[in-house]
Design a protein around this motif. Structure first.
Motif, PDB file in Angstrom:
ATOM      1  N   VAL A 116       3.704  18.880  -2.204  1.00  0.00           N
ATOM      2  CA  VAL A 116       2.866  18.346  -3.304  1.00  0.00           C
ATOM      3  C   VAL A 116       3.647  17.096  -3.626  1.00  0.00           C
ATOM      4  O   VAL A 116       4.836  17.174  -4.023  1.00  0.00           O
ATOM      5  CB  VAL A 116       2.363  19.495  -4.144  1.00  0.00           C
ATOM      6  N   SER A 117       3.059  16.030  -4.003  1.00  0.00           N
ATOM      7  CA  SER A 117       3.562  15.089  -4.432  1.00  0.00           C
ATOM      8  C   SER A 117       3.111  14.814  -5.954  1.00  0.00           C
ATOM      9  O   SER A 117       1.876  15.277  -6.437  1.00  0.00           O
ATOM     10  CB  SER A 117       2.927  13.613  -3.624  1.00  0.00           C
ATOM     11  N   ASP A 118       3.866  13.924  -6.696  1.00  0.00           N
ATOM     12  CA  ASP A 118       3.684  13.865  -8.137  1.00  0.00           C
ATOM     13  C   ASP A 118       2.866  12.717  -8.215  1.00  0.00           C
ATOM     14  O   ASP A 118       3.404  11.430  -8.337  1.00  0.00           O
ATOM     15  CB  ASP A 118       5.064  13.843  -8.786  1.00  0.00           C
ATOM     16  N   VAL A 119       1.550  12.905  -7.978  1.00  0.00           N
ATOM     17  CA  VAL A 119       0.862  11.594  -7.830  1.00  0.00           C
ATOM     18  C   VAL A 119       0.743  10.630  -9.080  1.00  0.00           C
ATOM     19  O   VAL A 119       1.049   9.284  -8.887  1.00  0.00           O
ATOM     20  CB  VAL A 119      -0.908  12.148  -7.796  1.00  0.00           C
ATOM     21  N   PRO A 120       0.607  10.966 -10.380  1.00  0.00           N
ATOM     22  CA  PRO A 120       0.586  10.254 -11.547  1.00  0.00           C
ATOM     23  C   PRO A 120       1.950   9.401 -11.476  1.00  0.00           C
ATOM     24  O   PRO A 120       1.784   8.111 -11.760  1.00  0.00           O
ATOM     25  CB  PRO A 120       0.627  11.044 -12.711  1.00  0.00           C
ATOM     26  N   ALA A 121       3.065  10.027 -11.183  1.00  0.00           N
ATOM     27  CA  ALA A 121       4.536   8.998 -11.404  1.00  0.00           C
ATOM     28  C   ALA A 121       4.510   8.165 -10.165  1.00  0.00           C
ATOM     29  O   ALA A 121       4.765   6.854 -10.524  1.00  0.00           O
ATOM     30  CB  ALA A 121       5.388  10.266 -11.230  1.00  0.00           C
ATOM     31  N   ILE A 122       3.983   8.511  -8.884  1.00  0.00           N
ATOM     32  CA  ILE A 122       3.989   7.696  -7.805  1.00  0.00           C
ATOM     33  C   ILE A 122       2.996   6.436  -7.939  1.00  0.00           C
ATOM     34  O   ILE A 122       3.157   5.105  -7.675  1.00  0.00           O
ATOM     35  CB  ILE A 122       3.965   8.330  -6.588  1.00  0.00           C
ATOM     36  N   VAL A 123       1.784   6.632  -8.686  1.00  0.00           N
ATOM     37  CA  VAL A 123       0.733   5.776  -8.953  1.00  0.00           C
ATOM     38  C   VAL A 123       1.369   4.767  -9.826  1.00  0.00           C
ATOM     39  O   VAL A 123       1.219   3.644  -9.825  1.00  0.00           O
ATOM     40  CB  VAL A 123      -0.534   6.440  -9.422  1.00  0.00           C
ATOM     41  N   ALA A 124       1.913   5.221 -11.069  1.00  0.00           N
ATOM     42  CA  ALA A 124       2.544   4.333 -11.833  1.00  0.00           C
ATOM     43  C   ALA A 124       3.393   3.420 -11.439  1.00  0.00           C
ATOM     44  O   ALA A 124       3.473   2.087 -11.682  1.00  0.00           O
ATOM     45  CB  ALA A 124       3.129   5.175 -13.048  1.00  0.00           C
ATOM     46  N   ALA A 125       4.438   3.969 -10.427  1.00  0.00           N
ATOM     47  CA  ALA A 125       5.472   3.033  -9.870  1.00  0.00           C
ATOM     48  C   ALA A 125       4.726   2.058  -8.780  1.00  0.00           C
ATOM     49  O   ALA A 125       5.199   0.830  -8.882  1.00  0.00           O
ATOM     50  CB  ALA A 125       6.518   4.147  -9.106  1.00  0.00           C
ATOM     51  N   ALA A 126       3.785   2.515  -8.401  1.00  0.00           N
ATOM     52  CA  ALA A 126       3.199   1.533  -7.177  1.00  0.00           C
ATOM     53  C   ALA A 126       2.504   0.426  -8.032  1.00  0.00           C
ATOM     54  O   ALA A 126       2.526  -0.550  -7.440  1.00  0.00           O
ATOM     55  CB  ALA A 126       2.226   2.543  -6.389  1.00  0.00           C
ATOM     56  N   HIS A 127       1.704   0.864  -8.745  1.00  0.00           N
ATOM     57  CA  HIS A 127       0.849  -0.184  -9.702  1.00  0.00           C
ATOM     58  C   HIS A 127       1.594  -1.252 -10.376  1.00  0.00           C
ATOM     59  O   HIS A 127       1.557  -2.391 -10.467  1.00  0.00           O
ATOM     60  CB  HIS A 127      -0.165   0.400 -10.890  1.00  0.00           C
ATOM     61  N   ALA A 128       2.900  -0.693 -11.016  1.00  0.00           N
ATOM     62  CA  ALA A 128       4.083  -1.667 -11.593  1.00  0.00           C
ATOM     63  C   ALA A 128       4.346  -2.570 -10.536  1.00  0.00           C
ATOM     64  O   ALA A 128       4.550  -3.647 -11.039  1.00  0.00           O
ATOM     65  CB  ALA A 128       5.031  -0.840 -12.128  1.00  0.00           C
TER      66      ALA A 128
ATOM     67  N   LEU B 162       1.060  -1.312  -0.081  1.00  0.00           N
ATOM     68  CA  LEU B 162       0.107   0.014  -0.043  1.00  0.00           C
ATOM     69  C   LEU B 162       0.813   1.455   0.015  1.00  0.00           C
ATOM     70  O   LEU B 162       1.954   1.332   0.982  1.00  0.00           O
ATOM     71  CB  LEU B 162      -0.745   0.059   1.155  1.00  0.00           C
ATOM     72  N   VAL B 163       0.683   2.252  -0.869  1.00  0.00           N
ATOM     73  CA  VAL B 163       1.125   3.306  -0.994  1.00  0.00           C
ATOM     74  C   VAL B 163       0.266   4.489  -0.647  1.00  0.00           C
ATOM     75  O   VAL B 163      -0.923   4.803  -0.999  1.00  0.00           O
ATOM     76  CB  VAL B 163       1.948   3.731  -2.342  1.00  0.00           C
ATOM     77  N   TRP B 164       0.568   5.138   0.634  1.00  0.00           N
ATOM     78  CA  TRP B 164      -0.196   6.366   1.245  1.00  0.00           C
ATOM     79  C   TRP B 164       0.202   7.714   0.771  1.00  0.00           C
ATOM     80  O   TRP B 164       1.266   8.153   1.243  1.00  0.00           O
ATOM     81  CB  TRP B 164      -0.424   6.154   2.799  1.00  0.00           C
ATOM     82  N   LEU B 165      -0.644   8.295  -0.046  1.00  0.00           N
ATOM     83  CA  LEU B 165      -0.220   9.816  -0.361  1.00  0.00           C
ATOM     84  C   LEU B 165      -1.055  10.843   0.551  1.00  0.00           C
ATOM     85  O   LEU B 165      -2.244  10.277   0.653  1.00  0.00           O
ATOM     86  CB  LEU B 165      -0.410  10.077  -1.888  1.00  0.00           C
ATOM     87  N   GLU B 166      -0.437  11.961   0.809  1.00  0.00           N
ATOM     88  CA  GLU B 166      -1.456  13.239   1.205  1.00  0.00           C
ATOM     89  C   GLU B 166      -0.658  14.302   0.530  1.00  0.00           C
ATOM     90  O   GLU B 166       0.441  14.688   0.924  1.00  0.00           O
ATOM     91  CB  GLU B 166      -1.222  13.151   2.645  1.00  0.00           C
ATOM     92  N   THR B 167      -1.446  14.911  -0.235  1.00  0.00           N
ATOM     93  CA  THR B 167      -0.951  15.984  -1.155  1.00  0.00           C
ATOM     94  C   THR B 167      -2.347  16.952  -1.485  1.00  0.00           C
ATOM     95  O   THR B 167      -3.105  16.568  -1.974  1.00  0.00           O
ATOM     96  CB  THR B 167      -0.354  15.601  -2.390  1.00  0.00           C
ATOM     97  N   PRO B 168      -1.995  18.289  -0.985  1.00  0.00           N
ATOM     98  CA  PRO B 168      -0.884  18.761  -0.215  1.00  0.00           C
ATOM     99  C   PRO B 168      -0.921  18.151   1.231  1.00  0.00           C
ATOM    100  O   PRO B 168      -1.952  17.928   1.736  1.00  0.00           O
ATOM    101  CB  PRO B 168      -1.240  20.433  -0.267  1.00  0.00           C
ATOM    102  N   SER B 169       0.158  18.232   1.622  1.00  0.00           N
ATOM    103  CA  SER B 169       0.644  17.383   3.116  1.00  0.00           C
ATOM    104  C   SER B 169       0.058  18.469   4.212  1.00  0.00           C
ATOM    105  O   SER B 169       0.106  19.565   4.155  1.00  0.00           O
ATOM    106  CB  SER B 169       1.965  17.057   2.948  1.00  0.00           C
ATOM    107  N   ASN B 170      -0.130  17.688   5.337  1.00  0.00           N
ATOM    108  CA  ASN B 170      -0.385  18.431   6.791  1.00  0.00           C
ATOM    109  C   ASN B 170       0.762  18.126   7.576  1.00  0.00           C
ATOM    110  O   ASN B 170       1.292  17.072   7.744  1.00  0.00           O
ATOM    111  CB  ASN B 170      -1.534  17.737   7.109  1.00  0.00           C
TER     112      ASN B 170
END
Length: 360
Positions: free
Chosen positions: A149-161, A136-144
């Motif tokens: 701010v995270s690069d959501v598409p890039a991280i999603v692609a790596a996580a799903h791969a 599981l990859v947990w993102l929070e963006t914008p962060s508290n």
């Protein structure tokens, strides 16, 4: 009503989750105070569903582009998502994010339930590397509270791969600021206590998913654990959601103007503002200056939590459990819908007072 694909978000927020437009139907979803229902349907017991929750879930699901489940709090929503991780599997999460999420992860790791890898929010390369053996990859963006701010598409692609699911805490951005499911995320978490309800009078959470199988699993966990919202809370959250576009538009305009002015104030070392939304954070020289500033406001309320119509502020590291990388002088500002000139006048005099005290 028309499908959400045919309507814009502001219209969805107003019209979703209402009874049919039939003669003598109420315009608003009523509060259904019932712990049990007559047998023979799909509901039967109050822990398994309620028309008032379901109206909120319909509206939020349409805004996020998925299917929603309401929970008793944001942390209850966090808990049920983390429960998807099998014993011993790895969770990748931000090194500085919502305190409750980090505390839950630390508790699970201490009990041997999961292993956790914490990554700086903006270090995309580190996220990609950490995804390799994650469940599981947990993102929070914008962060508290640092509003990174995270690069959501890039991280999603790596996580799903790597075969990992991705969850995004969308509390700060709201579905009006970003729709993580459209960016490829598997789950979205909200503290509905904040912007969705919007009036500092509700404790509630939500999860939104695109996959029906995951929804069924989470629904089963909610039924079993009983982490359900009260019907009054759900009704208030839905009522708040109706005005989310208007509230966020005004609060975001205020935040942008305050961020501009704060950048020019001599007491402020750094302004943290992601360029949109109603959250701003400022770095003051030290904890003493930050504490002095929060004590000196008259209009801004010194309190925890955020996302209400009123403006609040807080030095986050007054909590010992806050992430170590959060600066001691960081003050998080939740900008409300008041007149921006009144907000600035109060904030400026508080900063002037804190600066003068520090100089003395």
């Amino acid at each position: 009503m028309e499908s959400s694909d045919d309507l814009r978000p502001a219209t969805i927020a107003v019209h979703s989750g209402r009874p049919p437009h039939d003669p003598d139907q109420p315009l608003n979803q009523p509060i259904t105070m019932a712990s049990t229902f007559v047998a023979g349907g799909g509901r039967e017991y109050g822990r398994w569903g309620n028309p008032t929750w379901q109206a909120f879930e319909e509206a939020l699901g349409r805004l996020e582009g998925g299917r929603a489940l309401a929970f008793s709090s944001g942390l209850a929503a966090v808990d049920v998502v983390l429960d998807l991780v099998a014993n011993g599997e790895k969770v990748v999460a931000p090194s500085a994010c919502y305190n409750g999420t980090l505390l839950q992860l630390a508790d699970l790791e201490a009990r041997g339930r999961v292993s956790t890898t914490l990554v700086p929010v903006t270090d995309t390369a580190a996220w990609v590397e950490a995804c390799e053996d994650a469940a599981l990859v947990w993102l929070e963006t914008p962060s508290n509270p640092m509003l990174d701010v995270s690069d959501v598409p890039a991280i999603v692609a790596a996580a799903h791969a790597a075969g990992a699911r991705v969850v995004v805490d969308n509390t700060f951005a709201t579905p009006l600021g970003q729709q993580p499911l459209a960016l490829g995320a598997d789950l979205v978490v909200h503290s509905a206590t904040k912007y969705l309800a919007g009036h500092s009078d509700v404790l509630m959470g939500a999860v939104v998913v695109a996959d029906e199988q995951i929804w069924t699993v989470l629904k089963g966990r909610r039924d079993l654990l009983g982490a359900v919202p009260g019907t009054l809370e759900a009704w208030l959250a839905l009522r708040g959601l109706r005005t989310l576009p208007l509230r966020l538009e005004r609060a975001s305009a205020n935040a942008a103007e305050l961020a501009r002015r704060l950048a020019e104030h001599p007491a402020v070392d750094r302004v943290r503002y992601p360029g949109s939304g109603a959250m701003v954070a400022i770095d003051l020289p030290d904890a003493a200056t930050a504490d002095a500033a929060t004590r000196a406001t008259r209009l801004w309320v010194h309190t925890t939590s955020l996302g209400g119509v009123e403006s609040t502020l807080e030095r986050r590291t007054r909590w010992a459990s806050e992430a170590p990388e959060v600066p001691q002088g960081l003050v998080r500002l939740s900008v409300g819908i008041e007149d921006v000139e009144d907000l600035w006048a109060d904030l400026a005099q508080a900063l002037d007072s804190a600066l003068a005290g520090n100089a003395g």
